[in-house]
Motif scaffolding. Structure first.
Motif, PDB file in Angstrom:
ATOM      1  N   ALA A   1     -50.767 -27.561  25.768  1.00 51.29           N
ATOM      2  CA  ALA A   1     -50.502 -27.397  24.324  1.00 51.29           C
ATOM      3  C   ALA A   1     -49.393 -28.352  23.871  1.00 51.29           C
ATOM      4  CB  ALA A   1     -50.125 -25.954  24.019  1.00 51.29           C
ATOM      5  N   CYS A   2     -48.300 -28.427  24.653  1.00 52.34           N
ATOM      6  CA  CYS A   2     -47.178 -29.310  24.274  1.00 52.34           C
ATOM      7  C   CYS A   2     -47.636 -30.765  24.295  1.00 52.34           C
ATOM      8  CB  CYS A   2     -45.988 -29.128  25.219  1.00 52.34           C
ATOM      9  SG  CYS A   2     -45.270 -27.481  25.156  1.00 52.34           S
ATOM     10  N   ALA A   3     -48.348 -31.154  25.359  1.00 51.83           N
ATOM     11  CA  ALA A   3     -48.793 -32.551  25.472  1.00 51.83           C
ATOM     12  C   ALA A   3     -49.714 -32.900  24.307  1.00 51.83           C
ATOM     13  CB  ALA A   3     -49.512 -32.770  26.806  1.00 51.83           C
ATOM     14  N   ASP A   4     -50.581 -31.958  23.924  1.00 50.16           N
ATOM     15  CA  ASP A   4     -51.526 -32.274  22.854  1.00 50.16           C
ATOM     16  C   ASP A   4     -50.842 -32.364  21.491  1.00 50.16           C
ATOM     17  OD1 ASP A   4     -54.461 -32.842  22.725  1.00 50.16           O
ATOM     18  OD2 ASP A   4     -54.174 -31.545  20.977  1.00 50.16           O
ATOM     19  N   SER A   5     -49.861 -31.496  21.260  1.00 56.95           N
ATOM     20  CA  SER A   5     -49.105 -31.581  20.014  1.00 56.95           C
ATOM     21  C   SER A   5     -48.393 -32.930  19.965  1.00 56.95           C
ATOM     22  CB  SER A   5     -48.098 -30.427  19.945  1.00 56.95           C
ATOM     23  OG  SER A   5     -47.239 -30.583  18.846  1.00 56.95           O
ATOM     24  N   ASN A   6     -47.744 -33.288  21.076  1.00 59.84           N
ATOM     25  CA  ASN A   6     -47.015 -34.570  21.091  1.00 59.84           C
ATOM     26  C   ASN A   6     -47.966 -35.747  20.891  1.00 59.84           C
ATOM     27  OD1 ASN A   6     -44.556 -33.313  21.396  1.00 59.84           O
ATOM     28  ND2 ASN A   6     -44.655 -33.323  23.631  1.00 59.84           N
ATOM     29  N   GLN A   7     -49.164 -35.681  21.473  1.00 56.97           N
ATOM     30  CA  GLN A   7     -50.086 -36.808  21.285  1.00 56.97           C
ATOM     31  C   GLN A   7     -50.605 -36.875  19.850  1.00 56.97           C
ATOM     32  OE1 GLN A   7     -54.176 -37.363  23.042  1.00 56.97           O
ATOM     33  NE2 GLN A   7     -53.019 -38.892  24.188  1.00 56.97           N
ATOM     34  N   PHE A   8     -50.823 -35.716  19.258  1.00 54.07           N
ATOM     35  CA  PHE A   8     -51.246 -35.713  17.848  1.00 54.07           C
ATOM     36  C   PHE A   8     -50.181 -36.429  16.994  1.00 54.07           C
ATOM     37  CE2 PHE A   8     -50.407 -32.781  14.083  1.00 54.07           C
ATOM     38  CZ  PHE A   8     -51.035 -33.607  13.171  1.00 54.07           C
ATOM     39  N   HIS A   9     -48.904 -36.092  17.230  1.00 52.14           N
ATOM     40  CA  HIS A   9     -47.850 -36.752  16.441  1.00 52.14           C
ATOM     41  C   HIS A   9     -47.704 -38.225  16.818  1.00 52.14           C
ATOM     42  CE1 HIS A   9     -46.769 -33.262  14.101  1.00 52.14           C
ATOM     43  NE2 HIS A   9     -47.106 -32.578  15.179  1.00 52.14           N
ATOM     44  N   ALA A  10     -48.082 -38.557  18.039  1.00 48.65           N
ATOM     45  CA  ALA A  10     -48.064 -39.975  18.446  1.00 48.65           C
ATOM     46  C   ALA A  10     -49.151 -40.756  17.702  1.00 48.65           C
ATOM     47  CB  ALA A  10     -48.252 -40.093  19.956  1.00 48.65           C
ATOM     48  N   VAL A  11     -50.343 -40.182  17.539  1.00 47.01           N
ATOM     49  CA  VAL A  11     -51.372 -40.921  16.792  1.00 47.01           C
ATOM     50  C   VAL A  11     -50.989 -41.009  15.306  1.00 47.01           C
ATOM     51  CG1 VAL A  11     -53.266 -40.419  18.420  1.00 47.01           C
ATOM     52  CG2 VAL A  11     -53.022 -39.032  16.352  1.00 47.01           C
ATOM     53  N   CYS A  12     -50.225 -40.040  14.828  1.00 48.31           N
ATOM     54  CA  CYS A  12     -49.732 -40.135  13.447  1.00 48.31           C
ATOM     55  C   CYS A  12     -48.783 -41.327  13.317  1.00 48.31           C
ATOM     56  CB  CYS A  12     -49.024 -38.844  13.040  1.00 48.31           C
ATOM     57  SG  CYS A  12     -50.182 -37.491  12.795  1.00 48.31           S
ATOM     58  N   LEU A  13     -47.929 -41.511  14.317  1.00 44.70           N
ATOM     59  CA  LEU A  13     -47.006 -42.659  14.319  1.00 44.70           C
ATOM     60  C   LEU A  13     -47.756 -43.974  14.479  1.00 44.70           C
ATOM     61  CD1 LEU A  13     -43.874 -41.880  16.512  1.00 44.70           C
ATOM     62  CD2 LEU A  13     -43.983 -42.397  14.082  1.00 44.70           C
ATOM     63  N   ASP A  14     -48.907 -43.909  15.139  1.00 51.57           N
ATOM     64  CA  ASP A  14     -49.721 -45.110  15.393  1.00 51.57           C
ATOM     65  C   ASP A  14     -50.586 -45.469  14.179  1.00 51.57           C
ATOM     66  OD1 ASP A  14     -50.516 -47.105  17.306  1.00 51.57           O
ATOM     67  OD2 ASP A  14     -52.458 -46.107  17.424  1.00 51.57           O
ATOM     68  N   THR A  15     -50.461 -44.678  13.116  1.00 49.92           N
ATOM     69  CA  THR A  15     -51.246 -44.889  11.884  1.00 49.92           C
ATOM     70  C   THR A  15     -50.520 -45.893  10.983  1.00 49.92           C
ATOM     71  OG1 THR A  15     -52.073 -42.637  12.068  1.00 49.92           O
ATOM     72  CG2 THR A  15     -52.178 -43.629   9.868  1.00 49.92           C
TER      73      THR A  15
END
Ligand code: DP6
Length: 422
Positions: free
Chosen positions: A264-278
């Motif tokens: 869950a933590c890794a997936d939340s962090n990756q979601f916010h990482a793809v937001c930063l990659d936008t």
């Protein structure tokens, strides 16, 4: 449509639907109109006692057009998403008859009858908690009951999905998976229940509603920009999420908290990482969100095994899932140590929901919060700082059940005589 009592009758249904928090996130669509996602997602349904939408829907030959009131205000129903849901429901409506009231509606009549929809959230919409998920799910669920739609919850989830993607997961309690599907018409993009709310009832959820002045990017436009501009999202949807879904299902089935928490933590962090990659980059979390993550990470590391999982949606609020009450109590002490309320706040409105956790934490009044000492995992002075007022309030809750019809007439939000909001 035959109504012996003239055209005076108003037929109504009231339902209550929970909200949900994704632990494997939905982010990105392959079809904008049908709302078809680029990956599967998994969520936990939250206890409707603390967070839910209540919706009353009514039909009457006297109504002249479809209307909706949200939290006391009439809003437009002309948007494509509402219209898609209404069209899908009307096409599945079946005959309805109440001999006593002299109401008879045939399948064909539903095409011409207009509906009124009145909806309330039992939590502040301004808090930025997923209100659209519960709201759209409740609209679809209550109208389906009113129109005597005979289809099961999975079929209804495919309709709710067209209102807002995450809404499809609010048709069930417990742990829910939204299967992305393959069909172009979206017929196999549905939600299914992985386990009900009793399956893992040790879990305790604390939501930190984080103060924020920033106007957030909506999920809809944010994920559109991500799909158009991020290379990372392709890798995420194709390579990362499919494997995580399998592991998350396993963790839930086995009630394996360490695995659940890491995923869950890794997936939340990756979601916010793809937001930063936008392009332009999207920032949903703020300094307070980051501080909460670091508080949980430090504690989990200190204990040697995860005590708490964190996850953040399209905003700065933290959803913290503890493995049991003991961990939730220790978590609340840590949160209140780092984020004490403003001096003029009162405890009763600072920690809401299931207040028994507050009692377990030995906190009866504001003095007890001031007296809290830094937790043992904190060594350096810098990390034992207190950030007064950075959290607006906390909600203590747990996994909860799916939608229900409220049969008690007094719970209806619609006046049975006029068909207007009470
Ligand atoms: C970050 O369901 O609000 O909460 O389908 O465009 O209405 P639309 O988006 P929405 O997006 C939710 C995104 C999320 C993650 C999740 O709930 O899975």
């Amino acid at each position: 449509m035959a109504a012996e009592s003239g055209d005076k009758w108003v037929l109504s249904v009231t339902a209550q639907t929970p909200t949900n928090i994704a632990v494997i996130k939905y982010w990105g669509k392959r079809d904008e109109d049908l709302i078809l996602p680029i990956n599967d997602s998994i969520s936990v349904t939250l206890d409707p006692g603390h967070l839910c939408t209540t919706t009353s829907v009514a039909v009457s030959p006297a109504f002249t057009h479809d209307r909706i009131w949200l939290n006391g205000k009439e809003v437009s129903l002309s948007g494509g998403r509402y219209q898609n849901c209404l069209r899908e429901l009307r096409s599945r409506a079946t005959n309805y008859e109440d001999e006593k009231k002299g109401i008879k509606i045939t399948k064909k009549d539903w095409e011409n009858l207009r509906v009124h929809i009145v909806s309330y959230n039992n939590f502040p919409t301004a808090a930025g908690l997923a209100s659209s998920a519960a709201g759209l799910a409740c609209l679809v669920f209550s109208l389906a009951k009113l129109m005597n739609v005979k289809e099961d919850h999975s079929k209804l989830s495919a309709i709710a999905r067209q209102g807002s993607g995450s809404a499809c997961r609010s048709l069930y309690g417990g742990f829910v998976k939204w299967i992305m599907g393959k069909e172009e018409n979206g017929s196999d993009s549905i939600a299914v229940q992985l386990a009900d709310e009793k399956h893992w009832d040790d879990l305790v959820i604390i939501i930190a509603v984080v103060s924020s002045r920033q106007k957030e990017t909506s999920s809809t436009s944010g994920m559109r920009d991500t799909v158009e501009t991020s290379a990372l999202i392709k890798h995420r949807a194709k390579e990362v999420v499919p494997k995580r879904i399998v592991k998350m299902e396993e963790a839930i089935a086995k009630r394996d908290f360490p695995a659940f928490s890491r995923l869950a933590c890794a997936d939340s962090n990756q979601f916010h990482a793809v937001c930063l990659d936008t392009l332009p980059p999207i920032f949903y979390m703020n300094d307070t969100s980051h501080r909460i993550i670091s508080c949980v990470e430090k504690w989990n590391r200190h204990e040697g095994t995860p005590q708490v999982a964190y996850t953040f949606d399209a905003g700065p609020n933290a959803v913290l899932i503890s493995q049991n009450r003991k961990a939730a109590t220790l978590l609340l002490q840590r949160l209140l140590f780092h984020f004490p309320p403003q001096s003029d706040a009162d405890l009763d409105s600072y920690v809401i929901g299931d207040k028994t956790i507050l009692k377990d934490a030995g906190i009866q009044d504001m003095k007890d919060i001031e007296a809290l000492v830094p937790p043992p995992e904190i060594k350096e002075n810098a990390s034992s700082q207190r950030f007064r007022g950075d959290v607006s309030y906390f909600i203590c809750t747990r996994p909860g059940r799916g939608p229900i019809v409220l049969t008690d007439e007094s719970k209806s939000l619609i006046n049975p005589e006029t068909g207007l909001p009470k």
